[in-house]
Scaffold this active site. Structure first.
Site, PDB file in Angstrom:
ATOM      1  N   LYS A   1      28.833  48.225  34.476  1.00 15.60           N
ATOM      2  CA  LYS A   1      29.917  49.094  34.026  1.00 15.60           C
ATOM      3  C   LYS A   1      29.854  49.115  32.496  1.00 15.60           C
ATOM      4  CE  LYS A   1      34.851  49.194  33.422  1.00 15.60           C
ATOM      5  NZ  LYS A   1      36.079  48.431  33.560  1.00 15.60           N
TER       6      LYS A   1
ATOM      7  N   GLY B   1      45.083  47.843  30.284  1.00 22.01           N
ATOM      8  CA  GLY B   1      46.084  46.788  30.245  1.00 22.01           C
ATOM      9  C   GLY B   1      47.510  47.256  30.013  1.00 22.01           C
TER      10      GLY B   1
ATOM     11  N   ALA C   1      41.622  51.483  34.815  1.00 20.81           N
ATOM     12  CA  ALA C   1      42.526  51.148  33.716  1.00 20.81           C
ATOM     13  C   ALA C   1      43.855  51.894  33.764  1.00 20.81           C
ATOM     14  CB  ALA C   1      41.893  51.387  32.356  1.00 20.81           C
ATOM     15  N   GLY C   2      44.891  51.153  33.512  1.00 18.31           N
ATOM     16  CA  GLY C   2      46.213  51.747  33.353  1.00 18.31           C
ATOM     17  C   GLY C   2      47.060  51.746  34.614  1.00 18.31           C
TER      18      GLY C   2
ATOM     19  N   ASN D   1      42.763  45.685  37.513  1.00 17.34           N
ATOM     20  CA  ASN D   1      42.650  44.288  37.100  1.00 17.34           C
ATOM     21  C   ASN D   1      43.997  43.716  36.681  1.00 17.34           C
ATOM     22  OD1 ASN D   1      41.855  41.757  36.243  1.00 17.34           O
ATOM     23  ND2 ASN D   1      40.839  42.460  34.404  1.00 17.34           N
ATOM     24  N   THR D   2      44.511  44.185  35.533  1.00 11.92           N
ATOM     25  CA  THR D   2      45.729  43.593  34.982  1.00 11.92           C
ATOM     26  C   THR D   2      46.871  43.511  35.996  1.00 11.92           C
ATOM     27  OG1 THR D   2      45.130  44.509  32.848  1.00 11.92           O
ATOM     28  CG2 THR D   2      47.381  43.733  33.078  1.00 11.92           C
TER      29      THR D   2
END
Ligand code: SF4
Lengths: 255, 369
Positions: A96, A157, A183-184, A205-206
């Site tokens: 990635k 994040g 993301a987000g 992830n976050t």
């Protein structure tokens, strides 16, 4: 049959997860066991190449596709070097691409990402570039040999959700490679929303790693992604804004 | 080109005491609702009125830190290479007039120090020296970097300010981060505390972090030595400096440290002591002003306080520190630069982090040099 194939591998679970920010990385094993997640991204910067000490790779079950990312790279050149290091270290040939030279918002640099994608695809990597959603850049990435494109839903994040929805929708319409929202995404409902629109997968992830119970949150995401996909499949007529209505208003005119 | 100096100048006649005294808790509440803080919003959080909202600040700081950094703490430790110093910083045990044993580690000793530290599992290191003029000092530092590179994945330096070319040579040798504290932003206090030696040059030091950004270090950490001067303006300028650098050098990770001085050589006592509560307020204000900036907490603070400060915005801690030259290989080496309050071993710090729900991280970068 609804199939997602990337780099020659058929993936059943459309939730990809990140491995950063966890209090204890060993929970990744439980997540994989309980949800069937198949793709886990790992920052190569965190992997000990000398093989000593703690090693996050031990927490990622063998049956998963390891997706090393180039986080920390500020230029195409750095991303390329990190990708080669990853492959040399036995992390497989998926990568990635993350090129970020903005430490304030952590927004990806599409130009550098396109350059790195070209070089690495040429070298036989399965390249999944993280990008700022932009149609021209997505097309360039396709031409450069990307196996998928990974537009951000909101800055990394931030857990703000699908703020780039309209542009991601266009990418989904226009790209011939899978579009994976990365993301987000802060809530399962937002992942479902992306999937309902036709995203091929979501990378989270976050929102999982920092949840009170990461394992339960991962299950919620996995189900939401699957539900969103089903919803998308259930309404093929509404894939575009200009879908044919089932009770046409102008039908009385005859044909 | 510009310099942060111009921003300091712009506040030359600013009435800090007046501004801080007029802030109301309601104004603090308004700042707490914002996503992006202006410099005066930041100063608002450093006011006495903000103390009434400390818990609310803490909750938000905790949330932002978790969101941007996750449940992860970076660990590193310093290696003191040499304590020769031509400067007269009144607060430092290494100052030219201090009657201590002077020593510079040999190459073999550096190797042994590095091995001893690497054996604890640490992979991030900070190299320190006093200031010794001349070309040899730089060559020595570069040689030291080459020696420790084998053992560590990230190497920082905390040494005297240098020019861009010197920093470039260090970056090429494998240094990825620069730590340099202004010590004190107030010009007159600075002059008084640095009576002799090259460190007298306020501007040369002030612009050093910027030169580090220009030289291409991945990370640059700054700070004020808390206790040398009335803290609200010092904390304010530190934050302003960090944000100036981050805006101008987006590619560099700008971090902040909150070193607090307790005592120094002879009978030196900080003139403007910073209480634990003050320290917490400073830490929280930084986090809210710069949600993505790394914040470092050293072993200057005692174990218990460090445990409590952890969730308030800290992202990086030193562990197993010894501030004496040769401290890891030589039991006799006991004349440190400052007193280490948290004397826990690396393993004890690691266990504490795990018990508190954090992942201790030893490696965060592969040197591509
Ligand atoms: S603070 Fe640094 S420059 Fe000043 S005396 Fe100590 S070692 Fe020397």
């Amino acid at each position: 049959m609804d199939r997602l194939v990337i780099g020659g591998r058929e993936l059943k679970n459309r939730l990809f997860i990140g491995s950063g920010k966890f209090a204890d990385e060993r929970v990744i094993r439980d997540i994989v066991a309980q949800t069937g997640v198949e793709v886990v991204t790992v920052a190569l910067r965190r992997v000990s190449l000398s093989g000593d000490g703690e090693n996050i790779l031990h927490c990622i079950p063998k049956e998963c596709v390891l997706l090393p990312n180039t986080s920390g790279a500020r230029t195409a050149e750095e991303a390329i070097r990190i990708a080669r290091l990853a492959r040399a270290a036995g992390c497989g040939n998926w990568v990635k691409i993350e090129v970020i030279s903005d430490n304030k918002y952590l927004l990806p640099d599409n130009n550098e990402t396109i350059k790195a994608t070209g070089v690495l695809a040429e070298e036989g990597f399965v390249v999944l570039p993280y990008m700022h959603p932009d149609l021209y850049a997505a097309k360039e990435l396709e031409r450069a040999g990307a196996a998928a494109v990974m537009p951000l839903g909101a800055p990394i994040g931030t857990n703000r959700g699908l703020k780039t929805k309209e542009i991601v929708r266009i990418l989904i319409e226009e790209c011939s490679v899978p579009v994976i929202v990365d993301a987000g995404i802060g809530k399962p409902s937002e992942a479902a929303e992306a999937m309902e629109m036709g995203a091929a997968a979501c990378l989270v992830n976050t929102a999982i790693a920092t949840a009170g119970d990461p394992l339960v949150m991962a299950r919620a995401f996995s189900q939401a992604v699957a539900a969103g996909r089903l919803a998308y499949l259930a309404q093929p007529g509404e894939r575009t804004e200009y879908a044919r209505a089932s009770s046409p208003l102008t039908g009385f005119l005859g044909s | 080109m510009g310099s942060f100096y111009e921003q300091i100048e712009a506040y030359a006649s600013f009435d800090f005491a007046g501004f801080l005294g007029r802030v109301t808790p309601r104004q603090v509440d308004l700042v707490l609702k914002k996503d992006f803080l202006s410099p005066l919003d930041f100063l608002t959080l450093l006011s006495p009125a903000a103390l009434e909202r400390l818990e609310a600040m803490a909750q938000k700081a905790h949330r932002l830190t978790r969101q941007h950094f996750g449940r992860v703490i970076q660990l590193y430790t310093p290696i003191y290479l040499a304590n020769y110093c031509v400067n007269h910083c009144l607060y430092c045990n290494f100052n030219h007039r201090s009657d201590i044993n002077r020593r510079q580690l040999t190459e073999a000793e550096i190797e042994r120090e590095a091995e001893a530290i690497a054996a604890t599992g640490l992979r991030q290191i900070l190299l320190l020296t006093g200031e010794k003029p001349g070309k040899d000092a730089l060559d020595y530092l570069i040689r030291s970097v080459e020696i420790v590179r084998k053992h560590f994945t990230a190497i920082g330096i905390e040494v005297n300010p240098m020019d861009v070319d010197e920093y470039r040579r260090l970056a090429a040798a494998g240094v990825d981060s620069l730590t340099i504290y202004q010590e004190v932003y107030d010009r007159s206090v600075y002059d008084r505390l640095h009576p002799a030696g090259p460190k007298k040059d306020y501007r040369w030091r002030l612009d050093a972090p910027e030169r580090g950004c220009q030289a291409g270090f991945r990370a640059v950490n700054i700070g004020a030595l808390l206790g040398l001067n009335h803290w609200p303006s010092e904390a304010f300028f530190t934050g302003l400096h960090a944000s100036y650098l981050q805006n101008k050098y987006l590619g560099t990770e700008i971090g902040i440290a909150v070193p607090r001085i307790k005592a120094g050589p002879g009978n030196y006592q900080p003139e403007a002591p910073v209480t634990d509560r003050d320290l917490v307020q400073i830490l929280l204000a930084f986090r809210l002003f710069m949600p993505r900036a790394g914040i470092t907490l050293s072993t200057r603070e005692p174990a218990e306080l460090r445990n409590h400060l952890l969730p308030l915005g800290i992202t990086r801690m030193s562990a197993g520190s010894n501030t004496a030259v040769g401290g890891h290989i030589d039991d006799e080496a006991d004349e440190g630069q400052f007193h280490v309050s948290d004397e826990r071993s690396v393993d004890e710090v690691r266990q504490m982090l795990i018990a508190k729900g954090y992942q201790p991280v030893h490696q965060d970068w592969h040197s591509l040099a």
